[in-house]
Design a protein around this motif. Sequence first.
Motif, PDB file in Angstrom:
ATOM      1  N   TYR A 285      50.150 -19.151 -22.657  1.00  0.00           N
ATOM      2  CA  TYR A 285      49.589 -18.507 -23.838  1.00  0.00           C
ATOM      3  C   TYR A 285      49.105 -19.493 -24.901  1.00  0.00           C
ATOM      4  O   TYR A 285      48.769 -19.098 -26.009  1.00  0.00           O
ATOM      5  CB  TYR A 285      50.636 -17.551 -24.448  1.00  0.00           C
ATOM      6  N   ASP A 286      49.087 -20.754 -24.605  1.00  0.00           N
ATOM      7  CA  ASP A 286      48.566 -21.739 -25.551  1.00  0.00           C
ATOM      8  C   ASP A 286      47.058 -21.875 -25.385  1.00  0.00           C
ATOM      9  O   ASP A 286      46.543 -21.838 -24.267  1.00  0.00           O
ATOM     10  CB  ASP A 286      49.226 -23.102 -25.328  1.00  0.00           C
ATOM     11  N   ILE A 287      46.346 -22.035 -26.495  1.00  0.00           N
ATOM     12  CA  ILE A 287      44.904 -22.225 -26.431  1.00  0.00           C
ATOM     13  C   ILE A 287      44.594 -23.715 -26.432  1.00  0.00           C
ATOM     14  O   ILE A 287      45.411 -24.546 -26.833  1.00  0.00           O
ATOM     15  CB  ILE A 287      44.186 -21.529 -27.611  1.00  0.00           C
ATOM     16  N   GLY A 288      43.409 -24.071 -25.983  1.00  0.00           N
ATOM     17  CA  GLY A 288      42.996 -25.467 -25.989  1.00  0.00           C
ATOM     18  C   GLY A 288      42.869 -26.004 -27.403  1.00  0.00           C
ATOM     19  O   GLY A 288      42.623 -25.262 -28.365  1.00  0.00           O
ATOM     20  N   ALA A 289      43.031 -27.295 -27.547  1.00  0.00           N
ATOM     21  CA  ALA A 289      42.950 -27.928 -28.857  1.00  0.00           C
ATOM     22  C   ALA A 289      41.499 -28.018 -29.330  1.00  0.00           C
ATOM     23  O   ALA A 289      40.569 -28.012 -28.528  1.00  0.00           O
ATOM     24  CB  ALA A 289      43.574 -29.323 -28.806  1.00  0.00           C
ATOM     25  N   SER A 290      41.326 -28.104 -30.637  1.00  0.00           N
ATOM     26  CA  SER A 290      39.999 -28.122 -31.246  1.00  0.00           C
ATOM     27  C   SER A 290      39.543 -29.545 -31.537  1.00  0.00           C
ATOM     28  O   SER A 290      40.331 -30.485 -31.572  1.00  0.00           O
ATOM     29  CB  SER A 290      40.013 -27.323 -32.554  1.00  0.00           C
ATOM     30  N   ILE A 291      38.245 -29.696 -31.752  1.00  0.00           N
ATOM     31  CA  ILE A 291      37.644 -30.920 -32.262  1.00  0.00           C
ATOM     32  C   ILE A 291      36.951 -30.565 -33.566  1.00  0.00           C
ATOM     33  O   ILE A 291      36.129 -29.645 -33.609  1.00  0.00           O
ATOM     34  CB  ILE A 291      36.638 -31.532 -31.271  1.00  0.00           C
ATOM     35  N   GLU A 292      37.264 -31.264 -34.614  1.00  0.00           N
ATOM     36  CA  GLU A 292      36.666 -30.984 -35.927  1.00  0.00           C
ATOM     37  C   GLU A 292      36.030 -32.259 -36.466  1.00  0.00           C
ATOM     38  O   GLU A 292      36.669 -33.312 -36.555  1.00  0.00           O
ATOM     39  CB  GLU A 292      37.734 -30.479 -36.912  1.00  0.00           C
ATOM     40  N   LEU A 293      34.759 -32.170 -36.798  1.00  0.00           N
ATOM     41  CA  LEU A 293      34.028 -33.265 -37.421  1.00  0.00           C
ATOM     42  C   LEU A 293      33.567 -32.791 -38.792  1.00  0.00           C
ATOM     43  O   LEU A 293      32.891 -31.776 -38.904  1.00  0.00           O
ATOM     44  CB  LEU A 293      32.823 -33.685 -36.571  1.00  0.00           C
ATOM     45  N   LYS A 294      33.907 -33.526 -39.815  1.00  0.00           N
ATOM     46  CA  LYS A 294      33.647 -33.063 -41.174  1.00  0.00           C
ATOM     47  C   LYS A 294      33.212 -34.234 -42.045  1.00  0.00           C
ATOM     48  O   LYS A 294      33.793 -35.318 -41.984  1.00  0.00           O
ATOM     49  CB  LYS A 294      34.934 -32.438 -41.747  1.00  0.00           C
ATOM     50  N   THR A 295      32.184 -34.053 -42.840  1.00  0.00           N
ATOM     51  CA  THR A 295      31.697 -35.114 -43.710  1.00  0.00           C
ATOM     52  C   THR A 295      32.538 -35.202 -44.977  1.00  0.00           C
ATOM     53  O   THR A 295      33.359 -34.337 -45.270  1.00  0.00           O
ATOM     54  CB  THR A 295      30.224 -34.894 -44.083  1.00  0.00           C
ATOM     55  N   GLY A 296      32.294 -36.260 -45.735  1.00  0.00           N
ATOM     56  CA  GLY A 296      33.088 -36.532 -46.919  1.00  0.00           C
ATOM     57  C   GLY A 296      32.755 -35.643 -48.106  1.00  0.00           C
ATOM     58  O   GLY A 296      31.616 -35.180 -48.278  1.00  0.00           O
ATOM     59  N   TYR A 297      33.755 -35.436 -48.956  1.00  0.00           N
ATOM     60  CA  TYR A 297      33.647 -34.577 -50.144  1.00  0.00           C
ATOM     61  C   TYR A 297      33.610 -35.421 -51.403  1.00  0.00           C
ATOM     62  O   TYR A 297      34.276 -36.453 -51.497  1.00  0.00           O
ATOM     63  CB  TYR A 297      34.843 -33.620 -50.184  1.00  0.00           C
ATOM     64  N   ASN A 298      32.778 -35.021 -52.367  1.00  0.00           N
ATOM     65  CA  ASN A 298      32.758 -35.633 -53.690  1.00  0.00           C
ATOM     66  C   ASN A 298      32.811 -34.519 -54.719  1.00  0.00           C
ATOM     67  O   ASN A 298      31.952 -33.629 -54.710  1.00  0.00           O
ATOM     68  CB  ASN A 298      31.499 -36.483 -53.884  1.00  0.00           C
ATOM     69  N   PRO A 299      33.801 -34.500 -55.611  1.00  0.00           N
ATOM     70  CA  PRO A 299      33.927 -33.388 -56.562  1.00  0.00           C
ATOM     71  C   PRO A 299      32.814 -33.334 -57.593  1.00  0.00           C
ATOM     72  O   PRO A 299      32.662 -32.315 -58.284  1.00  0.00           O
ATOM     73  CB  PRO A 299      35.284 -33.650 -57.229  1.00  0.00           C
ATOM     74  N   ASN A 300      32.013 -34.390 -57.737  1.00  0.00           N
ATOM     75  CA  ASN A 300      30.992 -34.439 -58.779  1.00  0.00           C
ATOM     76  C   ASN A 300      29.561 -34.403 -58.245  1.00  0.00           C
ATOM     77  O   ASN A 300      28.652 -33.982 -58.960  1.00  0.00           O
ATOM     78  CB  ASN A 300      31.163 -35.719 -59.623  1.00  0.00           C
ATOM     79  N   THR A 301      29.348 -34.870 -57.020  1.00  0.00           N
ATOM     80  CA  THR A 301      27.989 -34.912 -56.475  1.00  0.00           C
ATOM     81  C   THR A 301      27.960 -34.237 -55.113  1.00  0.00           C
ATOM     82  O   THR A 301      28.774 -33.368 -54.824  1.00  0.00           O
ATOM     83  CB  THR A 301      27.497 -36.373 -56.365  1.00  0.00           C
ATOM     84  N   SER A 302      27.026 -34.647 -54.263  1.00  0.00           N
ATOM     85  CA  SER A 302      26.807 -33.992 -52.976  1.00  0.00           C
ATOM     86  C   SER A 302      27.835 -34.438 -51.941  1.00  0.00           C
ATOM     87  O   SER A 302      28.369 -35.548 -52.008  1.00  0.00           O
ATOM     88  CB  SER A 302      25.402 -34.314 -52.455  1.00  0.00           C
ATOM     89  N   SER A 303      28.079 -33.582 -50.984  1.00  0.00           N
ATOM     90  CA  SER A 303      28.896 -33.977 -49.838  1.00  0.00           C
ATOM     91  C   SER A 303      28.030 -34.789 -48.876  1.00  0.00           C
ATOM     92  O   SER A 303      26.803 -34.820 -48.974  1.00  0.00           O
ATOM     93  CB  SER A 303      29.477 -32.739 -49.137  1.00  0.00           C
ATOM     94  N   GLY A 304      28.684 -35.443 -47.929  1.00  0.00           N
ATOM     95  CA  GLY A 304      27.961 -36.301 -46.991  1.00  0.00           C
ATOM     96  C   GLY A 304      27.144 -35.517 -45.984  1.00  0.00           C
ATOM     97  O   GLY A 304      27.461 -34.369 -45.654  1.00  0.00           O
ATOM     98  N   ALA A 305      26.079 -36.131 -45.500  1.00  0.00           N
ATOM     99  CA  ALA A 305      25.215 -35.512 -44.490  1.00  0.00           C
ATOM    100  C   ALA A 305      25.857 -35.616 -43.107  1.00  0.00           C
ATOM    101  O   ALA A 305      26.709 -36.465 -42.852  1.00  0.00           O
ATOM    102  CB  ALA A 305      23.846 -36.178 -44.502  1.00  0.00           C
ATOM    103  N   PHE A 306      25.432 -34.745 -42.204  1.00  0.00           N
ATOM    104  CA  PHE A 306      25.919 -34.729 -40.825  1.00  0.00           C
ATOM    105  C   PHE A 306      24.694 -34.724 -39.916  1.00  0.00           C
ATOM    106  O   PHE A 306      23.906 -33.789 -39.935  1.00  0.00           O
ATOM    107  CB  PHE A 306      26.786 -33.489 -40.574  1.00  0.00           C
ATOM    108  N   ARG A 307      24.534 -35.769 -39.121  1.00  0.00           N
ATOM    109  CA  ARG A 307      23.343 -35.906 -38.291  1.00  0.00           C
ATOM    110  C   ARG A 307      23.746 -36.133 -36.834  1.00  0.00           C
ATOM    111  O   ARG A 307      24.616 -36.945 -36.549  1.00  0.00           O
ATOM    112  CB  ARG A 307      22.478 -37.073 -38.768  1.00  0.00           C
ATOM    113  N   VAL A 308      23.079 -35.420 -35.955  1.00  0.00           N
ATOM    114  CA  VAL A 308      23.229 -35.631 -34.515  1.00  0.00           C
ATOM    115  C   VAL A 308      21.835 -35.895 -33.979  1.00  0.00           C
ATOM    116  O   VAL A 308      20.940 -35.056 -34.103  1.00  0.00           O
ATOM    117  CB  VAL A 308      23.857 -34.410 -33.812  1.00  0.00           C
TER     118      VAL A 308
END
Length: 260
Positions: free
Chosen positions: A174-197
């Motif tokens: 009953y266990d599900i497969g593990a996930s892969i998470e890719l996430k760009t950086g956060y800045n509380p004052n300006t833009s978050s980072g871009a993500f390009r493939v």
Amino acid sequence: GSSKNGAGGSLSLNSGDGGGMSNGGDISLTAGQTSAQGRKGGSVSITGGEGSSAHTTDGGDGGDLVLMGGEAKGESDNDNGGSITIQGGTSFAGHGGSLEFISGQSTQSSSGDILIASAPSGYKDGASGSLTLSTGQAKGGHGSSGSIVLNTGDAVGGPAGGVKIEVGEARETYDIGASIELKTGYNPNTSSGAFRVQTADAGHSGSSGEISLRTGKAQTGNSGSMLVETGSTDYGQGGSIELKVGYNKFKYSGGNVKLD
């Protein structure tokens, strides 16, 4: 000592055992310091022995270097094996010492592998060890935190090595497969980072590489969904979604967009 025909003499350096409620003795190996301007403290070099025979059938191997923490034989969950800490030297004004892991070079054959892995867990509800790869925090001024670069080497006569990221199987019912998470950086004052493939440009006569994005097959359940969505905004304009095929600068047919 050395030997002309037999084995060379061994060197064993042991500290004393601890009895009763005491710890075992430590071994400290420290090079000398220097107070001279423009000089550096002494180095510590530990090198495995050379396999110096030039015999063409089997000249022998170089000696290994084994660095291992101590075993803990207690039967409590708090009885842990000894750790290994390898750390570059600290600095007051310059940069701290670097840490390099480089496999051995071969003049005629392959270079050595580098394997970084945690050991399998035991059979008493334990988890295998985690592997964390992170750079340090940039604490002051306008400096950036360190980057992480993952790339394979160039190949002159054969194909270049690939990069594969894959999670392990979950084999319980009953266990599900593990996930892969890719996430760009956060800045509380300006833009978050871009993500390009992006695949690389093609050479003179070939095609550029494909990008395949799909969910896995299912047997009795549903196959996975795919969501393409831009983020919401409080006061600005929501992000756009654009599908665009490449153009042909010689006015031949461009690529198609196909939705099944």
